[in-house]
Enzyme design. Structure first.
Site, mmCIF file in Angstrom:
data_model
loop_
_atom_site.group_PDB
_atom_site.id
_atom_site.type_symbol
_atom_site.label_atom_id
_atom_site.label_comp_id
_atom_site.label_asym_id
_atom_site.label_seq_id
_atom_site.Cartn_x
_atom_site.Cartn_y
_atom_site.Cartn_z
ATOM 1 N N ASP A 39 -34.161 -26.148 7.624
ATOM 2 C CA ASP A 39 -34.358 -27.281 8.541
ATOM 3 C C ASP A 39 -33.864 -26.923 9.938
ATOM 4 O OD1 ASP A 39 -31.685 -27.246 7.773
ATOM 5 O OD2 ASP A 39 -31.828 -29.089 6.605
ATOM 6 N N ASN A 52 -25.539 -38.240 1.541
ATOM 7 C CA ASN A 52 -26.415 -39.355 1.155
ATOM 8 C C ASN A 52 -27.491 -38.896 0.162
ATOM 9 O OD1 ASN A 52 -27.923 -37.734 2.765
ATOM 10 N ND2 ASN A 52 -28.532 -39.302 4.242
ATOM 11 N N HIS A 58 -29.386 -36.198 0.511
ATOM 12 C CA HIS A 58 -30.530 -35.483 1.091
ATOM 13 C C HIS A 58 -30.553 -34.025 0.656
ATOM 14 C CE1 HIS A 58 -28.167 -34.425 5.089
ATOM 15 N NE2 HIS A 58 -27.996 -33.483 4.188
HETATM 16 C C1 F6R Z 1 -28.306 -27.641 5.925
HETATM 17 C C2 F6R Z 1 -28.917 -28.722 5.179
HETATM 18 C C3 F6R Z 1 -28.151 -29.869 4.613
HETATM 19 C C4 F6R Z 1 -26.809 -29.493 3.997
HETATM 20 C C5 F6R Z 1 -26.098 -30.739 3.445
HETATM 21 C C6 F6R Z 1 -24.702 -30.408 2.949
HETATM 22 O O1 F6R Z 1 -29.309 -26.711 6.369
HETATM 23 O O2 F6R Z 1 -30.078 -28.710 5.037
HETATM 24 O O3 F6R Z 1 -28.965 -30.494 3.647
HETATM 25 O O4 F6R Z 1 -27.007 -28.567 2.979
HETATM 26 O O5 F6R Z 1 -26.000 -31.723 4.427
HETATM 27 O O6 F6R Z 1 -23.914 -29.963 4.020
HETATM 28 P P1 F6R Z 1 -22.459 -29.352 3.787
HETATM 29 O O7 F6R Z 1 -22.657 -28.120 2.982
HETATM 30 O O8 F6R Z 1 -21.935 -29.034 5.172
HETATM 31 O O9 F6R Z 1 -21.685 -30.395 3.069
#
Ligand code: F6R
Length: 259
Positions: free
Chosen positions: A69, A138, A140
Site C-alpha cells: 500500500d 481495526n 484492516h
Molecule cells: C502496512 C500495512 C498495514 C499494517 C497494519 C499493522 O503496509 O499495510 O496494514 O500492516 O496497520 O501495522 P503495525 O505492524 O505497525 O501494527
C-alpha cells in the site's frame, strides 16, 4: 481452506519464525513474488531475513517484491513514503533491484491509473506467491479498511480514524498522515498462494480474536483470511486471545506453540 496458527512466547520468537518461513519460501521458489507489508510488526523478521540473505541462505536475485500500500499524494522520496520504508527494511537488505520491485510509484498518472497499472503488473508476473501481512488495529489488511469485502479490488481508500491514529505514531502526529491511500485489493491479497499474518502485542488481542472468531465480516476485513487457501498466523503470546477463542476456525486449525 487451511489456517495454521502459531503462537510464540515473544516478539523475537515470532520474528525468527516468520523469517524462517519467508526464507524457506524464497529458497524453494527463487522466482517468488512477495507482497510485503510495512508497519512495525514485520520489522524484526525483515532484519533476520536480511541477515540470512547476507549469509547466503537463499538467492534473492530472481525474487520480486510488491508494495502492499501507499499514501496518495506522497512522492517516492517523501519521508513518509511507504516505498521508502520498504526499501530501507526489506528491499535493500535483500538486494532486490528496482526492476524487481512493483510499487504504486511505478507508473505516472493519477492514483486510479496507478492502481490499474499495479494490478496489471502483478498479473503479468503470475500473481502473488507469498503475502506478508500485519493486522490493522481495526482489522484492516493493507489499507482495506472496514468495511471491505473479498471482491474489493486495488483502489484508493479514505483512511479511517483508527488508521490515521495508528499511522500518526510512525510520522509524528495525525496531521502528518495523509487522508487517502492506494491499497492492494482484498482480491489480490486473498489470491496469494500463501499468506503469513504477523500479530504482536496485547493491543492486537481483541482484533485478533475478531479475526479468528465468529462469522467472517466486512467489519473485520482480516476475518476473510479464514476463507483463503493457505494462511499461517503467527502471533506472540501477548496478542494471542487463547482460551477466549471458540471458533470453528480455531477448531479446524493446527495450533503450534513455540518457545
Ligand atoms: C502496512 C500495512 C498495514 C499494517 C497494519 C499493522 O503496509 O499495510 O496494514 O500492516 O496497520 O501495522 P503495525 O505492524 O505497525 O501494527
Amino acid at each position: 481452506m487451511a489456517l495454521e496458527l502459531c503462537v510464540t512466547e515473544s516478539y523475537e520468537a515470532l520474528s525468527l519464525r516468520a523469517a524462517e518461513v519467508i526464507g524457506d519460501e524464497i529458497a524453494r521458489s527463487p522466482n517468488i513474488v512477495v507482497l510485503a507489508a510495512t508497519g512495525r510488526t514485520p520489522l524484526q523478521a525483515y532484519k533476520h531475513l536480511g541477515d540470512a540473505c547476507d549469509s547466503a541462505a537463499f538467492d534473492t536475485t530472481r525474487m520480486t517484491v510488491v508494495q502492499l500500500d501507499e499514501y496518495v499524494g506522497v512522492a517516492a522520496d517523501d519521508r513518509r513514503a511507504l516505498i521508502g520504508w520498504s526499501k530501507r527494511v526489506l528491499i535493500d537488505p535483500l538486494h532486490v533491484d528496482d526492476g524487481r520491485v512493483v510499487s504504486f510509484h511505478g507508473a505516472d498518472g493519477d492514483p486510479e491509473e496507478r492502481c490499474r497499472t499495479y494490478d496489471a503488473t502483478i498479473k503479468a508476473r503470475g500473481g502473488v506467491d507469498l503475502a506478508i501481512l500485519g493486522l490493522g488495529p481495526n482489522g484492516h489488511l493493507g489499507f482495506n479498511e472496514p468495511p471491505s469485502r473479498p471482491s474489493d479490488t486495488t483502489r484508493i481508500v479514505r483512511l479511517t480514524e483508527a488508521s490515521i491514529e495508528s499511522n500518526a505514531s510512525y510520522w509524528g502526529s495525525v496531521d502528518d498522515v495523509p487522508t487517502h491511500a492506494m491499497t492492494a485489493g482484498m482480491d489480490v491479497i486473498l489470491a496469494a498462494r500463501r499468506i503469513l499474518l504477523l500479530v504482536s502485542g496485547s493491543h492486537k488481542r481483541e482484533i485478533l480474536r475478531r479475526t479468528l472468531d465468529g462469522e467472517a465480516t466486512p467489519d473485520v476485513p482480516a476475518s476473510y483470511l479464514r476463507e483463503a487457501a493457505n494462511v499461517t498466523v503467527i502471533a506472540d503470546r501477548d496478542a494471542w486471545p487463547g482460551d477466549d477463542l471458540e471458533t470453528t476456525a480455531a477448531a479446524e486449525t493446527a495450533i503450534d506453540v513455540l518457545a
